[in-house]
Design a protein around this motif. Structure first.
Motif, PDB file in Angstrom:
ATOM      1  N   GLY A 281     -25.272  17.429  84.110  1.00 52.40           N
ATOM      2  CA  GLY A 281     -24.249  18.179  83.319  1.00 52.40           C
ATOM      3  C   GLY A 281     -22.913  17.973  83.486  1.00 52.40           C
ATOM      4  N   PHE A 282     -22.223  17.762  84.715  1.00 54.10           N
ATOM      5  CA  PHE A 282     -20.727  17.595  84.971  1.00 54.10           C
ATOM      6  C   PHE A 282     -20.398  16.407  84.362  1.00 54.10           C
ATOM      7  CE2 PHE A 282     -20.938  21.169  87.917  1.00 54.10           C
ATOM      8  CZ  PHE A 282     -19.342  21.585  87.937  1.00 54.10           C
ATOM      9  N   ALA A 283     -21.378  15.491  84.518  1.00 53.42           N
ATOM     10  CA  ALA A 283     -20.953  14.064  83.619  1.00 53.42           C
ATOM     11  C   ALA A 283     -20.522  14.300  82.198  1.00 53.42           C
ATOM     12  CB  ALA A 283     -21.887  13.179  83.828  1.00 53.42           C
ATOM     13  N   MET A 310     -13.879  18.092  89.428  1.00 54.92           N
ATOM     14  CA  MET A 310     -15.234  17.797  88.820  1.00 54.92           C
ATOM     15  C   MET A 310     -15.781  16.305  89.374  1.00 54.92           C
ATOM     16  SD  MET A 310     -14.332  19.041  85.074  1.00 54.92           S
ATOM     17  CE  MET A 310     -16.515  19.022  84.750  1.00 54.92           C
ATOM     18  N   ALA A 311     -14.791  15.283  89.496  1.00 56.18           N
ATOM     19  CA  ALA A 311     -15.392  14.202  89.983  1.00 56.18           C
ATOM     20  C   ALA A 311     -15.891  14.434  91.412  1.00 56.18           C
ATOM     21  CB  ALA A 311     -14.233  13.096  89.936  1.00 56.18           C
ATOM     22  N   LYS A 312     -15.170  14.951  92.232  1.00 54.48           N
ATOM     23  CA  LYS A 312     -15.810  15.439  93.651  1.00 54.48           C
ATOM     24  C   LYS A 312     -17.347  15.795  93.720  1.00 54.48           C
ATOM     25  CE  LYS A 312     -11.364  16.031  95.944  1.00 54.48           C
ATOM     26  NZ  LYS A 312     -10.477  16.602  96.398  1.00 54.48           N
ATOM     27  N   PHE A 385     -16.013   5.835  82.407  1.00 57.22           N
ATOM     28  CA  PHE A 385     -17.037   4.974  82.825  1.00 57.22           C
ATOM     29  C   PHE A 385     -18.211   5.357  83.676  1.00 57.22           C
ATOM     30  CE2 PHE A 385     -18.640   1.569  85.869  1.00 57.22           C
ATOM     31  CZ  PHE A 385     -19.377   0.734  84.755  1.00 57.22           C
ATOM     32  N   VAL A 386     -17.823   5.982  84.877  1.00 48.99           N
ATOM     33  CA  VAL A 386     -18.854   6.542  85.711  1.00 48.99           C
ATOM     34  C   VAL A 386     -19.646   7.588  85.024  1.00 48.99           C
ATOM     35  CG1 VAL A 386     -19.339   7.984  87.932  1.00 48.99           C
ATOM     36  CG2 VAL A 386     -17.568   5.997  87.830  1.00 48.99           C
ATOM     37  N   VAL A 390     -23.977   7.757  84.547  1.00 46.75           N
ATOM     38  CA  VAL A 390     -24.461   8.792  84.886  1.00 46.75           C
ATOM     39  C   VAL A 390     -25.445   9.483  83.558  1.00 46.75           C
ATOM     40  CG1 VAL A 390     -24.517  11.197  85.908  1.00 46.75           C
ATOM     41  CG2 VAL A 390     -22.992   9.564  86.721  1.00 46.75           C
ATOM     42  N   ASN A 391     -24.743   9.675  82.449  1.00 51.40           N
ATOM     43  CA  ASN A 391     -25.345  10.200  81.572  1.00 51.40           C
ATOM     44  C   ASN A 391     -26.636   9.364  81.174  1.00 51.40           C
ATOM     45  OD1 ASN A 391     -23.732  12.313  80.917  1.00 51.40           O
ATOM     46  ND2 ASN A 391     -22.491  11.050  79.638  1.00 51.40           N
TER      47      ASN A 391
END
Length: 482
Positions: A281-283, A310-312, A385-386, A390-391
């Motif tokens: 979800g955060f991704a 958010m990345a953390k 990109f990350v 993740v998605n």
């Protein structure tokens, strides 16, 4: 108390309202730059790029709806489902979209209760994303049963023959959990919108806009009484939403954990699914907000501090997911069950091996490890990109769990491969079009930033600052220091 202003532009706010009822009157000059920029997105004519994007996503959405109509009129045989793969892309997509909808409630409810002020710049878009994701998810449980016109049997309503739904069915649990989650999420999202709808009402230049925004603003005037009731309702809804974050995807995981299939019947599924939902979800939130941040020039509102935080969280939840993957393999080895060991060996080296190596290993386990480095968390291209990895990885994970557990069960004589048809593929792509189209409509007609909440957390010392060139003390992390 009789001197309180009567318009939203002269709204009365308080500093740390739940702790101290100290009124602070913020007039139009204080935060006019914020109001102008966010409201301007809604009030100005839609730019050309918006029409281009909406035309593309709308066309994809319409073709996806055509595929749903074709499936309903023809039957589920147009999908690639077979024996033993009774569940395939339909339930994979359902679990994927439900997971996407978790970040909005987490950002809005849990971070609100924890007094994390940085959430205010991203919570409105995340909440809207939650609603659209749940709408996309709701398509699949009703359609995959085959007879859509009988889907009302899922509701706990006895008919004239006294037939009740089977409450032992996991599908029933999903109906209760997801419908409750969606209802509370809609109320929470709409409650937070009310002060900003009143701002748009006061700024409206046409009668129809003033009427519509006036109706949906529920008579908001920014009075002390309005704020007191608003805060109480918002706090109660946040308290209701918090357990739903944990319960909804736990209930979805029971669809699998309550079975007897290898790789499914495990007690690790509820926390594993919840962590994965927040992870994905955060991704998705960053996937939507990073382009919006660049297009609308919101770098001083959605700052690198927000992206860093958010990345953390993605790194943290990704670590939980990695731990869950490791525990699954450990439990399979430690159990001594030949079926369990074979199922996990097949997951890694079987016919769907590249799903595991690409989706679960690289996308979900390795790519988030870049966020251990600060320069990666603050590099927009690396973050994007990350998030895209993740998605994709979370969809692959759901596919591996569902089809990987079904295509080779206890009897080799019943083994069979699942191959998606064009209807499978385009139905899922169609839901991506529906999701993106709804988000574009939201950005066009409603404020994508919670103006009233951002104004509250801005430092008082910066309240009189303007941002004509996009340079504001907010960009230096002032909000995080309050």
């Amino acid at each position: 108390m009789n001197d309180w202003p009567t318009t939203q532009e002269e709204a009365v706010t308080t500093v740390d309202r739940p702790l101290a009822r100290v009124p602070l009157v913020l007039n139009r000059r204080n935060f006019s730059w914020l109001t102008e920029r966010i409201s301007g997105v809604v009030e100005e004519r839609a730019p050309r790029w918006w029409w281009v994007c909406f035309t593309i996503t709308g066309t994809i959405a319409m073709f996806g709806l055509f595929c749903l109509g074709y499936q309903i009129s023809t039957g589920v045989g147009v999908w690639g489902n077979n024996i033993p793969n009774g569940w395939a892309w339909d339930i994979t997509n359902f679990v994927f979209w439900i997971g996407i909808g978790h970040a909005g409630t987490l950002i809005s409810a849990i971070l609100y209760l924890l007094r994390q002020k940085w959430r205010t710049s991203i919570n409105r878009s995340a909440e809207a994303m939650t609603l659209f994701a749940v709408m996309c998810a709701a398509i699949f449980p009703g359609v995959h049963v085959g007879r859509v016109w009988m889907a009302w049997y899922l509701a706990p309503l006895p008919n004239n023959y006294g037939i009740w739904p089977n409450f032992r069915s996991p599908l029933m649990w999903d109906v209760f959990a997801v419908s409750t989650y969606f209802t509370v999420s809609v109320l929470f999202w709409y409650t937070g919108l009310i002060p900003d709808l009143a701002t748009l009402r006061d700024r409206a230049t046409t009668k129809i806009r003033k009427f519509l925004f006036g109706v949906f603003a529920c008579g908001w005037r920014g009075s002390n009484r309005n704020w007191r009731h608003y805060e109480m309702a918002y706090l109660l809804l946040a308290g209701l939403s918090t357990p739903l974050v944990l319960s909804v995807h736990s209930v979805v995981s029971f669809d699998f954990a309550s079975s007897v299939l290898p790789t499914w019947h495990t007690t690790i599924f509820p926390p594993y699914f919840v962590a994965g939902a927040i992870f994905g979800g955060f991704a998705m939130v960053l996937t939507l907000l990073i382009p919006a941040r660049a297009i609308f020039k919101l770098q001083d509102i959605i700052t690198l501090q927000h992206i860093d935080k958010m990345a953390k969280i993605i790194l943290l939840t990704g670590s939980f997911v990695t731990y869950a993957y490791a525990m699954e393999f450990f439990v399979a080895w430690y159990s001594g069950s030949a079926y369990e060991r074979f199922a996990f060996w097949n997951r890694v080296f079987g016919p769907y091996w590249w799903y595991w190596w690409t989706g679960m290993l690289f996308c979900n386990m390795l790519s988030p490890q870049l966020f251990w480095f600060r320069w990666c968390r603050r590099n927009i291209l690396v973050v994007y990109f990350v998030c895209m990895c993740v998605n994709a990885g979370m969809w692959f994970e759901r596919f591996i769990i569902i089809v990987g557990g079904l295509h080779r069960d206890f009897l080799p004589s019943s083994w069979g491969m699942f191959i998606p048809t064009w209807v499978d593929i385009w139905t899922f792509i169609g839901t991506l079009g529906i999701f993106t189209s709804l988000f574009l409509v939201f950005v066009r007609f409603l404020p994508m930033i919670a103006m009233s909440e951002v104004k509250i957390v801005l430092p008082e010392a910066n309240a009189h600052a303007h941002s004509p060139n996009g340079h504001h003390p907010f960009a230096a992390g002032g909000m995080e220091r309050t």
